[in-house]
Design an enzyme around this catalytic site. Structure first.
Site, PDB file in Angstrom:
ATOM      1  N   ASP A   1       9.648  19.559 -39.678  1.00  0.00           N
ATOM      2  CA  ASP A   1       8.255  19.599 -40.116  1.00  0.00           C
ATOM      3  C   ASP A   1       7.928  18.242 -40.764  1.00  0.00           C
ATOM      4  O   ASP A   1       8.804  17.406 -41.004  1.00  0.00           O
ATOM      5  CB  ASP A   1       7.988  20.772 -41.068  1.00  0.00           C
ATOM      6  CG  ASP A   1       6.499  21.156 -41.064  1.00  0.00           C
ATOM      7  OD1 ASP A   1       5.665  20.348 -40.626  1.00  0.00           O
ATOM      8  OD2 ASP A   1       6.171  22.263 -41.504  1.00  0.00           O
TER       9      ASP A   1
HETATM   10  C1  BGC Z   1       2.800  21.810 -41.069  1.00  0.00           C
HETATM   11  C2  BGC Z   1       3.102  22.217 -39.659  1.00  0.00           C
HETATM   12  C3  BGC Z   1       2.363  21.342 -38.696  1.00  0.00           C
HETATM   13  C4  BGC Z   1       2.704  19.902 -38.968  1.00  0.00           C
HETATM   14  C5  BGC Z   1       2.041  18.938 -38.017  1.00  0.00           C
HETATM   15  C6  BGC Z   1       2.928  20.320 -41.276  1.00  0.00           C
HETATM   16  O1  BGC Z   1       2.445  19.951 -42.506  1.00  0.00           O
HETATM   17  O2  BGC Z   1       3.651  22.508 -41.939  1.00  0.00           O
HETATM   18  O3  BGC Z   1       2.774  23.566 -39.458  1.00  0.00           O
HETATM   19  O4  BGC Z   1       2.668  21.705 -37.379  1.00  0.00           O
HETATM   20  O5  BGC Z   1       2.295  19.588 -40.273  1.00  0.00           O
HETATM   21  O6  BGC Z   1       0.687  18.880 -38.204  1.00  0.00           O
END
Ligand code: BGC
Length: 794
Positions: A300
């Site tokens: 993430d």
């Molecule tokens: C979130 C994810 C997301 C990623 C990309 C993160 O902050 O937890 O769910 O897919 O950002 O945008």
């Protein structure tokens, strides 16, 4: 009478077989191959040939991923993406949307980099891409995996046309605590429902063939157990026993992997003290070894770098730990690309570890066909087509839950409205707010296409519709809360208005209600920045002055219908005892107004069921129906007075009931359904037979009848309780469901198969098994189902 065999999630169930079976326990069977494309010889031969040509720098380049668009997390990088692409120093970009932008970077990678390895563009496509559907929690309320599959398919089609072959979806985290704002992205509290939805999302996005022009690779998130955050505070630690971890929280990820998921996203949280983004148990042992996963894991946003904050080492150490555990791509961390190669040269990381990571990433790129078709052809600019809008409206209609529709004296049930309504007062800050209809994760959905309830009701009622906003969504809210919600600045697109003089606007709303025959209140909370990521709350009430507005309108004595528009379960205790009709409409998407009006007027008969328990008080959280037993089960009803000292020392609250206000699986209809006593095909089954295969060993049958006067759809639910296992089991668990549509007076016989998949649990050795026991079995229209039977496993 119709008969339906319920096969919610697998073809195997059709093969009801009672043949004599050997004694091999299922958990000892050979390694599964969840995605044949990723395992294929052809793909792997191309991967290996390319890998042999790559320098160490080019290899680590594939492991790096940056956001070249807007930020969906703390901004970690300030790098020049053109240069990185030309030098083969980046494998993937996220948040780059559109044919022009994606092709721009792809041309650089394909024309300037030495090995011409295409970039993989990833994007959050959560509940539709350009066409916004209801939020995932709402979709789960349909108890209809087919709708998730359809939404995924539309999302895939639109994303791929926009240059995006990879979506950061589905989110399959079990969410049992609505304080956690990301509950909106989930399928709710239940692993069985969550797994069914997870499989459907994967199927809809990937269509079992990543190379199709309208397929995308999924990124199943957030692995693992992100939804178990202590106290519902986002990014917080997760601490739970391995049995609960596996039996509850990991189940939907397993379902997604078994359905062929190409990639997973490792989560921010720690699990029992080991951060999920460097966790050998979940990433290596379970994902790779037990589930046979051949795809790759993306971290993430910044999660690899944040391992330093988890205090497991400095930048170099955490990058090494993450990579060695099984995180192959570093989203926005700028670490894999910068600190891995030197450690390989220093002999701290075997090059084979890097090779394995690159191999996994390249597999997905080959399987998607990116090497053969790296560019996206031009397509007409997006326009909300009537076909897609119709799909969004139909899908939303399946997601609404009717928790309550009590008759009002002299009027009868308020819903459906039909011709009864002479003058309708529509009141509330969500009655005419396009931005809020799309929901928490509609990054590429355009609010200009959204239809509000005011627009939709005006189409039906003309000047019989009266309207008053009543208050702002956040007016009356604490100034510090407002600062947090409006962190983008007072004039930013996310600014939540606070009407300065609530008393005046509430008085206007009261006057409007008095002129009408019935009042519809559209209340909730802000979807943007108060739901979703980094949006935990400790209060679960309506935001701002909305509760006062509700109370003031109810005090007029006019019949009130409450439409709740929110992506998390809100505390509706006062409303539930003062408002006769409540419709839980979630965040319904682009066709919000039309879809809600369809349900209010009875063109659509509500058929959704709660995928999460609605609490009476926030202090009950985490509240879920599948609780483990206690040695001191209580009369959890507040009005029950202890009859003796023995009854005092029981598991209950002094100031509230134990039960949910509206439980999991609950939802009414404009008709009524009755259930027969469930029957069991074979009421005694040898344990050897259950353990021998995934085939069903018996079946549960029930007659469901529509006893009302209009057609309706019932979600028939099967629950079990294992009454004597070596490890204690929940007091109830969902193990089957089916949507059944019945004409008035019609009966349908519904059959649920039961076998190892439904009956197993993890024993103390952390093995899935079934033991001799008695299962209680209930079938009904909610987790309170009372029609009971039993199954003996001998
Ligand atoms: C979130 C994810 C997301 C990623 C990309 C993160 O902050 O937890 O769910 O897919 O950002 O945008």
């Amino acid at each position: 009478m119709k008969t339906s065999l319920v096969c919610p999630h697998r073809i195997l169930a059709l093969l009801l077989t009672f043949a004599a079976i050997g004694s091999l326990p299922v958990y000892a069977q050979s390694k599964p191959v969840p995605n044949a494309q990723l395992a294929s010889k052809q793909v792997n031969a191309r991967v290996d040939a390319l890998l042999r040509q790559m320098t160490l720098e080019e290899k680590v380049g594939q492991l790096a991923q940056f956001s070249a668009g807007y930020a969906t997390g703390p901004d970690a990088s300030n790098v020049r993406y053109d240069t990185l692409a030309a030098n083969g120093q980046v494998g993937s970009l996220l948040n780059v949307v559109g044919v022009e932008a994606t092709n721009h970077y792809q041309h650089i990678a394909m024309e300037k980099s030495r090995l011409k390895i295409p970039l993989l563009f990833g994007q959050d496509v959560i509940h539709g891409h350009r066409t916004t559907f209801p939020v995932p929690l709402a979709l789960a309320a349909s108890f209809d995996p087919a709708v998730a599959e359809l939404v995924a398919h539309y999302g895939a089609t639109e994303a791929r046309a926009d240059g995006i072959p990879w979506v950061f979806s589905p989110m399959v985290d079990i969410a049992r605590d609505p304080r956690w704002g990301r509950i909106v992205e989930s399928a709710g509290e239940d692993p069985y429902l969550g797994s069914a939805m997870a499989r459907a999302w994967v199927k809809g996005y990937q269509q079992d063939d990543l190379s199709k022009p309208d397929s995308v690779a999924v990124c199943v998130k957030h692995y693992a157990a992100y939804g178990g955050a202590i106290a519902g505070r986002d990014y917080n630690a997760v601490d739970m026993g391995e049995i609960t971890l596996r039996q509850v929280y990991l189940e939907p990820y397993r379902a997604a992997v078994e359905a062929g998921a190409a990639t997973l996203m490792s989560s921010f949280n720690s699990i029992n003290g080991i951060p999920a983004s460097a966790n050998p148990l979940t990433l290596t042992q379970i994902l790779r070894k037990e589930w046979g996963f051949d795809g790759f894991v993306d971290s993430d946003w910044g999660a690899v770098g944040e391992l330093v904050n988890h205090s497991i080492g400095d930048g170099e150490t955490v990058a090494r730990k993450a990579l060695e555990a099984g995180v192959e791509m570093d989203m926005e961390g700028n670490l894999f690309g910068t600190v891995i190669a030197a450690q390989v040269r220093a002999g701290k990381i075997p090059e084979s570890v890097v090779d394995e990571a690159v191999r996994r990433i390249l597999r997905v790129k080959f399987a998607l066909g990116l090497f053969d078709h790296p560019y996206t052809p031009d397509s007409p600019a997006y326009d909300a087509t009537p076909e897609r809008r119709a799909a969004a409206r139909k899908v939303a209609g399946e997601t609404f839950v009717l928790p309550k529709n009590d008759p009002v004296e002299g009027v009868g049930a308020l819903l459906p409205l039909a011709a009864k309504a002479k003058k309708v007062a529509l009141i509330g800050p969500l009655a005419d707010n396009k931005n809020e209809m799309l929901g928490a994760w509609a990054v590429t959905g355009d609010p200009k296409y959204a239809v509000t309830l005011k627009t939709a009701l005006a189409e039906r009622l003309g000047d019989r519709l009266l309207y008053a906003q009543g208050c702002g969504l956040l007016s009356g809210e604490d100034a510090n809360v407002l600062k947090r919600v409006n962190f983008n600045g007072p004039v930013g697109a996310n600014q939540k208005e606070a009407v300065p003089d609530d008393a005046k606007t509430i008085a206007e709303a009261v006057a409007t209600a008095k002129k009408a025959d019935v009042a519809i209140l559209a209340l909730g909370e802000p979807a943007n920045w108060m739901e979703g990521e980094a949006s935990s709350r400790v209060n679960l009430g309506f935001t701002g002055s909305q509760e006062q507005l509700l109370e003031a309108v109810v005090a007029t004595g006019k019949p009130v219908i409450l439409v709740v528009l929110a992506g998390r379960p809100l505390e509706l205790k006062w409303a539930a005892s003062h408002v006769p009709a409540i419709l839980e409409a979630w965040s319904p998407g682009v066709e919000a107004g039309h879809a809600v009006a369809d349900a209010l007027f009875g063109d659509v008969n509500p058929s959704g069921k709660l995928p999460v328990s609605l609490p009476r008080a926030v202090g009950q959280e985490p509240l879920y129906y599948a609780q483990l037993p206690t040695g001191r089960p209580a009369h959890g009803d507040l009005s029950h007075m202890p009859q003796s000292a023995d009854e005092k020392f029981m598991s209950r609250y002094m100031d509230e009931d134990n039960s949910a206000l509206f439980p999991f699986g609950w939802g009414l209809s404009y008709t009524r359904f009755s259930y027969s006593q469930p029957t069991i095909g074979r009421a005694q089954v040898p344990v050897r037979e259950v353990l021998a295969s995934h085939a069903p060993v018996t079946q549960v049958g029930v007659d469901v009848k529509n006893t009302g006067s209009v057609a309706g759809t019932e979600v028939v639910q099967l629950y079990i309780r294992n009454t004597a296992a070596s490890v204690e089991q929940p007091v109830r668990e969902l193990k089957g469901f089916a949507r059944v549509t019945l004409a008035p007076g019609e009966t349908q016989h519904v059959v649920f198969p039961l076998g190892f998949d439904e009956l197993n649990f993890y024993n103390a050795e952390i093995k899935r098994t079934v033991e001799p026991t008695t299962y209680k079995i209930w079938v009904g229209g909610s987790s309170l189902a009372t029609a009971e039977s039993s199954l003996q496993v001998e």
